[in-house]
Design a protein around this motif. Structure first.
Motif, PDB file in Angstrom:
ATOM      1  N   MET A   1       0.318   0.089  -4.114  1.00  0.00           N
ATOM      2  CA  MET A   1      -1.219  -0.018  -4.607  1.00  0.00           C
ATOM      3  C   MET A   1      -1.711   1.731  -3.841  1.00  0.00           C
ATOM      4  SD  MET A   1      -3.298  -3.421  -4.369  1.00  0.00           S
ATOM      5  CE  MET A   1      -4.779  -2.998  -4.580  1.00  0.00           C
ATOM      6  N   PRO A   2      -2.997   2.367  -4.192  1.00  0.00           N
ATOM      7  CA  PRO A   2      -3.177   3.182  -2.837  1.00  0.00           C
ATOM      8  C   PRO A   2      -4.682   2.249  -2.427  1.00  0.00           C
ATOM      9  CG  PRO A   2      -4.162   3.665  -4.875  1.00  0.00           C
ATOM     10  CD  PRO A   2      -3.073   2.510  -5.594  1.00  0.00           C
ATOM     11  N   SER A   3      -5.152   2.605  -1.113  1.00  0.00           N
ATOM     12  CA  SER A   3      -6.176   2.109  -0.799  1.00  0.00           C
ATOM     13  C   SER A   3      -7.390   2.616  -0.932  1.00  0.00           C
ATOM     14  CB  SER A   3      -5.751   1.626   0.781  1.00  0.00           C
ATOM     15  OG  SER A   3      -6.944   1.298   1.899  1.00  0.00           O
ATOM     16  N   GLY A   4      -8.468   2.479  -1.475  1.00  0.00           N
ATOM     17  CA  GLY A   4      -9.545   3.701  -1.164  1.00  0.00           C
ATOM     18  C   GLY A   4     -10.576   3.281   0.178  1.00  0.00           C
TER      19      GLY A   4
ATOM     20  N   VAL B   1       0.533  -0.907   0.074  1.00  0.00           N
ATOM     21  CA  VAL B   1       0.409   0.481   0.326  1.00  0.00           C
ATOM     22  C   VAL B   1       1.078   1.693  -0.025  1.00  0.00           C
ATOM     23  CG1 VAL B   1      -1.542   1.094   1.013  1.00  0.00           C
ATOM     24  CG2 VAL B   1      -1.894  -1.510   1.432  1.00  0.00           C
ATOM     25  N   THR B   2       0.645   2.532  -1.097  1.00  0.00           N
ATOM     26  CA  THR B   2       1.393   3.367  -1.121  1.00  0.00           C
ATOM     27  C   THR B   2       0.807   4.500   0.066  1.00  0.00           C
ATOM     28  OG1 THR B   2      -0.385   3.658  -2.475  1.00  0.00           O
ATOM     29  CG2 THR B   2       2.114   3.271  -3.456  1.00  0.00           C
ATOM     30  N   SER B   3      -0.668   4.732  -0.220  1.00  0.00           N
ATOM     31  CA  SER B   3      -1.372   5.321   1.169  1.00  0.00           C
ATOM     32  C   SER B   3      -2.412   5.154   1.247  1.00  0.00           C
ATOM     33  CB  SER B   3      -1.382   7.028   0.040  1.00  0.00           C
ATOM     34  OG  SER B   3      -2.264   6.619  -1.226  1.00  0.00           O
ATOM     35  N   ILE B   4      -3.511   6.017   1.796  1.00  0.00           N
ATOM     36  CA  ILE B   4      -4.538   5.571   2.328  1.00  0.00           C
ATOM     37  C   ILE B   4      -5.322   6.572   2.249  1.00  0.00           C
ATOM     38  CG2 ILE B   4      -6.499   4.587   4.128  1.00  0.00           C
ATOM     39  CD1 ILE B   4      -4.134   3.273   6.118  1.00  0.00           C
ATOM     40  N   ASN B   5      -6.634   6.416   1.262  1.00  0.00           N
ATOM     41  CA  ASN B   5      -7.348   7.607   1.135  1.00  0.00           C
ATOM     42  C   ASN B   5      -8.247   8.644   2.469  1.00  0.00           C
ATOM     43  OD1 ASN B   5      -6.856   6.746  -1.337  1.00  0.00           O
ATOM     44  ND2 ASN B   5      -9.389   6.625  -2.471  1.00  0.00           N
ATOM     45  N   GLY B   6      -7.836   9.837   1.703  1.00  0.00           N
ATOM     46  CA  GLY B   6      -8.484  10.376   3.264  1.00  0.00           C
ATOM     47  C   GLY B   6     -10.429  10.279   2.870  1.00  0.00           C
TER      48      GLY B   6
ATOM     49  N   THR C   1     -19.795  12.966  11.089  1.00  0.00           N
ATOM     50  CA  THR C   1     -19.429  12.556  12.058  1.00  0.00           C
ATOM     51  C   THR C   1     -18.260  11.223  11.928  1.00  0.00           C
ATOM     52  OG1 THR C   1     -20.185  10.336  10.547  1.00  0.00           O
ATOM     53  CG2 THR C   1     -21.769  11.477  12.360  1.00  0.00           C
ATOM     54  N   MET C   2     -17.084  11.548  10.650  1.00  0.00           N
ATOM     55  CA  MET C   2     -15.826  11.479  11.307  1.00  0.00           C
ATOM     56  C   MET C   2     -15.472  12.152   9.722  1.00  0.00           C
ATOM     57  SD  MET C   2     -14.066   7.403   9.516  1.00  0.00           S
ATOM     58  CE  MET C   2     -13.938   8.188   8.010  1.00  0.00           C
ATOM     59  N   ARG C   3     -14.039  12.323   9.890  1.00  0.00           N
ATOM     60  CA  ARG C   3     -12.896  13.181   8.915  1.00  0.00           C
ATOM     61  C   ARG C   3     -11.933  12.482   8.929  1.00  0.00           C
ATOM     62  NH1 ARG C   3     -12.998  17.215   6.243  1.00  0.00           N
ATOM     63  NH2 ARG C   3     -15.114  18.153   6.308  1.00  0.00           N
ATOM     64  N   ALA C   4     -11.172  12.272   8.782  1.00  0.00           N
ATOM     65  CA  ALA C   4     -10.129  11.205   8.085  1.00  0.00           C
ATOM     66  C   ALA C   4      -8.827  11.988   6.907  1.00  0.00           C
ATOM     67  CB  ALA C   4      -9.531   9.523   8.721  1.00  0.00           C
ATOM     68  N   ALA C   5      -8.054  12.039   7.392  1.00  0.00           N
ATOM     69  CA  ALA C   5      -6.581  12.486   7.013  1.00  0.00           C
ATOM     70  C   ALA C   5      -6.471  11.310   5.876  1.00  0.00           C
ATOM     71  CB  ALA C   5      -5.419  13.120   7.497  1.00  0.00           C
ATOM     72  N   ALA C   6      -6.247  11.790   4.661  1.00  0.00           N
ATOM     73  CA  ALA C   6      -5.042  10.610   3.626  1.00  0.00           C
ATOM     74  C   ALA C   6      -3.905  10.190   4.610  1.00  0.00           C
ATOM     75  CB  ALA C   6      -4.965  11.481   2.247  1.00  0.00           C
ATOM     76  N   ALA C   7      -3.163   8.894   4.246  1.00  0.00           N
ATOM     77  CA  ALA C   7      -2.026   8.540   4.862  1.00  0.00           C
ATOM     78  C   ALA C   7      -1.131   7.991   4.537  1.00  0.00           C
ATOM     79  CB  ALA C   7      -2.832   7.736   5.994  1.00  0.00           C
ATOM     80  N   PRO C   8      -0.306   8.749   3.627  1.00  0.00           N
ATOM     81  CA  PRO C   8       0.921   7.959   2.761  1.00  0.00           C
ATOM     82  C   PRO C   8       1.411   7.523   3.527  1.00  0.00           C
ATOM     83  CG  PRO C   8       1.644  10.562   3.185  1.00  0.00           C
ATOM     84  CD  PRO C   8      -0.110  10.062   3.752  1.00  0.00           C
TER      85      PRO C   8
ATOM     86  N   ARG D   1     -14.790   9.949  -0.345  1.00  0.00           N
ATOM     87  CA  ARG D   1     -13.408   9.934   0.088  1.00  0.00           C
ATOM     88  C   ARG D   1     -12.374   9.454  -1.448  1.00  0.00           C
ATOM     89  NH1 ARG D   1     -13.367   3.644   3.069  1.00  0.00           N
ATOM     90  NH2 ARG D   1     -15.471   4.091   3.790  1.00  0.00           N
ATOM     91  N   ALA D   2     -11.402  10.338  -0.933  1.00  0.00           N
ATOM     92  CA  ALA D   2     -10.220  10.986  -1.911  1.00  0.00           C
ATOM     93  C   ALA D   2      -9.111  10.861  -1.876  1.00  0.00           C
ATOM     94  CB  ALA D   2     -10.632  12.066  -2.842  1.00  0.00           C
ATOM     95  N   PRO D   3      -7.854  10.494  -2.472  1.00  0.00           N
ATOM     96  CA  PRO D   3      -6.567  10.038  -2.137  1.00  0.00           C
ATOM     97  C   PRO D   3      -5.620  11.037  -2.171  1.00  0.00           C
ATOM     98  CG  PRO D   3      -6.904   9.525  -4.397  1.00  0.00           C
ATOM     99  CD  PRO D   3      -8.392  10.152  -3.840  1.00  0.00           C
ATOM    100  N   SER D   4      -6.188  12.402  -1.552  1.00  0.00           N
ATOM    101  CA  SER D   4      -5.935  13.193  -0.818  1.00  0.00           C
ATOM    102  C   SER D   4      -6.460  14.309  -0.159  1.00  0.00           C
ATOM    103  CB  SER D   4      -5.227  14.267  -2.291  1.00  0.00           C
ATOM    104  OG  SER D   4      -5.856  15.481  -3.045  1.00  0.00           O
ATOM    105  N   ASP D   5      -6.464  15.063   0.462  1.00  0.00           N
ATOM    106  CA  ASP D   5      -6.823  15.581   1.449  1.00  0.00           C
ATOM    107  C   ASP D   5      -7.920  16.795   0.797  1.00  0.00           C
ATOM    108  OD1 ASP D   5      -6.816  14.293   3.034  1.00  0.00           O
ATOM    109  OD2 ASP D   5      -5.726  15.408   4.393  1.00  0.00           O
ATOM    110  N   PRO D   6      -7.023  18.310  -0.316  1.00  0.00           N
ATOM    111  CA  PRO D   6      -7.912  18.372  -0.798  1.00  0.00           C
ATOM    112  C   PRO D   6      -8.803  18.491  -1.678  1.00  0.00           C
ATOM    113  CG  PRO D   6      -5.434  19.197  -0.689  1.00  0.00           C
ATOM    114  CD  PRO D   6      -5.098  18.088  -0.360  1.00  0.00           C
ATOM    115  N   GLN D   7      -8.332  17.135  -2.173  1.00  0.00           N
ATOM    116  CA  GLN D   7      -9.402  16.335  -3.502  1.00  0.00           C
ATOM    117  C   GLN D   7     -11.108  16.148  -2.589  1.00  0.00           C
ATOM    118  OE1 GLN D   7      -7.376  13.521  -6.175  1.00  0.00           O
ATOM    119  NE2 GLN D   7      -9.542  12.285  -6.255  1.00  0.00           N
ATOM    120  N   ARG D   8     -10.344  15.606  -1.411  1.00  0.00           N
ATOM    121  CA  ARG D   8     -11.756  14.950  -0.940  1.00  0.00           C
ATOM    122  C   ARG D   8     -12.350  16.253  -0.326  1.00  0.00           C
ATOM    123  NH1 ARG D   8     -10.516  14.288   5.144  1.00  0.00           N
ATOM    124  NH2 ARG D   8      -9.439  16.331   4.507  1.00  0.00           N
TER     125      ARG D   8
END
Length: 566
Positions: A504-507, A360-365, A474-481, A440-447
């Motif tokens: 690969m990224p994680s959706g 995994v390269t990153s976890i989507n925000g 109810t939840m806000r989670a930042a993308a996590a590379p 959800r999106a791969p980066s916080d700005p896109q989300r």
């Protein structure tokens, strides 16, 4: 005498091909192609070479191979032959189901029919590839058996998950469905069983903490050593699969057990945590287990109530947990090397690529909302269409907008997974509609751009239709590379197994994204079966893939130990 990789690598081509004979009945060319991949350094590498030989040939040869297979008649029902005939007429080859199944012991009762009913709706090309995957599974099991390699770790990990799935919440258990939500009796039974298994594995300390996490610690070879954390969650969604989260508990447990049996200590301690809550099913708050470890447990959550009106505070008291101790769970990141998590992919990528593991390269925000649209309930027969303030229609309009807006980004996703008309009647215009919103999106700005557009559309729809709404985030989670050094450790571990490295990224969201806030983290994905479906009883993986995941983690642990002593 069982063949060995050394003999296979050194043998004449025809003799090496003979060692692979009949792994793909009616396709001797597969063995001949695989021999060209020599030298191979693992049975997994050899299996993938055989698989590629079949997958890379043209569709006509693949169809000929499939048509030569016998019908997998595994159901004694009177209509089984008719179902199989209908399938063959649609696709042009017989229905094929692995003789061995994901555990190596063959399909269970009813699985033949379930698989056929599901797969007969596939597109022809998709079903051709799925039928080939069934042949790959048979070849894999036979190959490992032929070379005398038993997936002992994978079998044990599989069995732990099967036994844990015996615990399920009322209303689901009676129907054979798996549902384990926060602090129910089934949830507490899971915690007890995991803690017992941890002790059996040789952990030096095992306990259940103030939010219900099961924490096992395996000591280092010195008292002042740093700590490596691993684990995942044991709660589930409703009517769940058996591997989401739980796979990431049992893989590191198996590795600790192996260390204990060897009498081996590493220059760092290992802390394996079965997180009590990640899914947000009983209460709106999520990541309660991993969040508490980073100091992100909000006291206001204690007043949230479930569908039966039970507050989280009362549920914790009933479970014997002390809420006053929750702040004490916060970890000191200076003591930790990092966090690694193993998880089933929950998607189709690895399955379609024919790869058992992915890095995994990153976890989507992600951001989640609970929305209520308020209109006016009125008579469905007497209220003209242009006089209505229909809350459900407004929700439907927003759902369609979410679908289109997320698709514009390509890799953003938006989902309304819960939709309700409270007190609805067939002859009443809906006066209220409640629904969830997951973006959800791969980066916080896109989300954030996606969320901004969706919420603006919600406002515009309600204004145009004369409705009002309430919105709760109810939840806000930042993308996590992934931390580069830790991602590279996983890559080296996978490569050492003879398996191609796919990044690969994680959706999906994971506990790793919470630990990411205070320490470096990286994840390993394990291939899912049945097109990678997850949050579904069809969620599955194989004992051989779980074996490779455990071996990859063992390699990561060894490499980390070598780094510490070099």
């Amino acid at each position: 005498m069982a063949p060995t990789l050394a003999r296979f690598n050194d043998a004449a081509p025809q003799d090496a091909a003979a060692m692979l004979a009949d792994l793909y009945p009616h396709a001797p060319w597969a063995a001949e192609q695989a021999v060209r991949a020599r030298p191979v350094h693992s049975v997994a590498q050899l299996q993938l070479a055989l698989q590629r030989a079949v997958d890379d040939t043209d569709a006509a040869m693949q169809l000929a191979l499939l048509r030569a297979q016998p019908v997998a008649m595994l159901d004694a029902a009177a209509d089984a032959a008719a179902l199989a005939a209908d399938y063959a007429a649609r696709f042009g080859f017989p229905f094929i189901l692995s003789h061995y199944g994901p555990r190596g012991a063959g399909p269970q009762d009813g699985q033949w029919r379930q698989a056929l009913e599901r797969r007969r709706h596939n597109a022809p090309d998709d079903e051709r590839r799925e039928a080939l995957r069934q042949l790959h599974r048979d070849a894999e099991v036979r190959l490992y058996d032929r070379f005398g390699v038993e997936p002992d770790l994978g079998n044990d990990i599989w069995d732990w998950q099967e036994k844990l799935s015996a615990h399920s919440d009322p209303g689901y258990a009676e129907n054979g469905q798996l549902t384990v939500t926060y602090l129910t009796d089934a949830h507490r039974a899971c915690a007890q069983r995991i803690s017992h298994w941890m002790r059996d594995c040789g952990f030096d300390e095992v306990g259940i903490d103030a939010v219900g996490n099961v924490v096992g610690r395996y000591h280092a070879n010195r008292a002042d050593a740093p700590i490596l954390m691993s684990g995942s969650h044991y709660d589930t969604v409703r009517n769940a699969g058996k591997y989401d989260g739980r796979l990431g508990i049992f893989v590191p447990m198996a590795c600790v057990r192996a260390l204990h049996r060897q009498g081996r200590r590493l220059p760092y301690a290992i802390e394996v945590i079965a997180f009590s809550e990640e899914e947000g099913q009983r209460y709106p708050a999520t990541f309660l287990g991993s969040g508490a470890l980073i100091g992100d447990f909000q006291p206001r959550w204690l007043e949230q109530r479930d569908a039966d009106g039970i507050s989280m505070r009362d549920a914790m008291a009933h479970a014997g947990l002390c809420v006053d101790d929750i702040p004490k769970l916060k970890r000191d990141p200076a003591r930790y090397l990092g966090f690694v998590e193993v998880h089933i992919e929950q998607g189709p990528v690895l399955n379609e690529m024919g790869l058992p593991l992915g890095v995994v390269t990153s976890i989507n925000g992600c951001v989640r909302y609970r929305v209520r649209i308020h209109g006016t309930a009125c008579h469905a027969g007497t209220t003209p269409m242009d006089r209505r303030r229909d809350a459900a229609v407004a929700a439907a309009e927003l759902i369609v907008f979410v679908e289109g807006r997320a698709a514009r980004d390509g890799d953003s996703v938006g989902t309304v997974g819960m939709l309700e008309v409270p007190n609805g009647s067939i002859n009443v215009v809906p006066g209220e509609c409640r629904f969830s919103l997951d973006l959800r999106a791969p980066s916080d700005p896109q989300r954030d751009a996606l969320a901004s557009d969706v919420l603006a559309e919600l406002e515009a729809i309600c204004q145009r239709r004369g409705l009002r709404y309430t919105l709760e985030e109810t939840m806000r989670a930042a993308a996590a590379p992934s931390a580069p050094a830790w991602q590279q450790r996983w890559e080296r571990a996978v490569q050492a197994l003879g398996v191609p490295v796919h990044c690969m990224p994680s959706g999906a969201g994971h506990d790793a994204m919470k630990l990411h806030e205070i320490m470096p983290q990286a994840m390993l994905f394990v291939r899912g079966q049945n097109a990678g479906i997850s949050h579904n009883p069809l969620e599955s993986t194989t004992n051989h893939d779980m074996q490779l995941a455990a071996q990859a983690m063992q390699r990561l642990l060894d490499d980390l130990a070598n780094e510490a002593t070099s």
